[in-house]
Design an enzyme around this catalytic site. Sequence first.
Site, PDB file in Angstrom:
ATOM      1  N   CYS A  85     -48.300  14.361  10.274  1.00 36.29           N
ATOM      2  CA  CYS A  85     -46.949  14.830  10.607  1.00 36.29           C
ATOM      3  C   CYS A  85     -46.002  14.324   9.532  1.00 36.29           C
ATOM      4  O   CYS A  85     -46.342  14.289   8.359  1.00 36.29           O
ATOM      5  CB  CYS A  85     -46.534  14.405  12.007  1.00 36.29           C
ATOM      6  SG  CYS A  85     -46.431  12.622  12.262  1.00 36.29           S
ATOM      7  N   GLY A  86     -44.814  13.896   9.923  1.00 27.48           N
ATOM      8  CA  GLY A  86     -43.884  13.337   8.964  1.00 27.48           C
ATOM      9  C   GLY A  86     -44.092  11.854   8.752  1.00 27.48           C
ATOM     10  O   GLY A  86     -44.164  11.376   7.623  1.00 27.48           O
TER      11      GLY A  86
END
Length: 276
Positions: A231-232
């Site tokens: 993800c981030g």
Amino acid sequence: MNARDKVLVTAAALGRMLAEGAPVAVLAIRNGPGDWAGVPRIPGAMDVDLPTELAAPGGGTRGSRPLPDIAELQRHARRWGLRSGVPVVVYDHDRGLVAARAWWVLRWAGLADVRLLDGGFAAWQAAGLPVAREPGQLEPGEVTLAPGHLPVLDADAAAALARDGLLLDSRVRVNYIGGPGEPRRGHIPGSVSAPAADVLTEAGHFADAATLRHLYAALGADGASPVGVSCGAGISAAHSVLALASIGIEAAMFPGSWSAWAADPARPVVVGARPV
């Protein structure tokens, strides 16, 4: 107990547990500093700050939210009142997209019975259950934690899985597509866009098991081959790992995720809507 019930709990079920005095630790997960006194909460819930208590200081190729030091995590967990053998329920005010990080970290640290409140605090309120305004006051716990109980990917392993297996990217699609700018924007070569929020209904609950199986199978996650999630910064990826676990599919998580990958100029970046 089916796979879904091992990772999720409904507001009604948690309400019954608390009303009956069943042993359970409830943690309200907050994403950042703030004065949480007076904020509506589940009675008895202890506040947990994600950036400082569920992650180590970040930066560079460590990523923005590295895994916490296990001794520090254990110290926090004991302050939250966690005890061996006592179930833990985590929730937030954001449909579980923050609290899932707590679920993942505590499972990774060896707690076997950790569940996410399906629908978050909104589901609790919608069920008409009691609401408090002050955090809980629990006696210190004695839980012992150890790392390594859930599979973890580093950058090299994430790259290999994206090439030879399936690496899902749980960021919103605009971040996956990327484009010009600094820090670098785009995605890991070969990774497949799978926004975490896609598994939620309009009301914020996890979709039913049949829907989740169809959704993930369409992305290639059908349980037949290894799956990882990025993800981030290792937050929404935890939500996707939980969603997969709810249908019996184990997935590894890349804690450093894009924040770690993009910080290394030697790592290639793909811009656009296709994996490669």
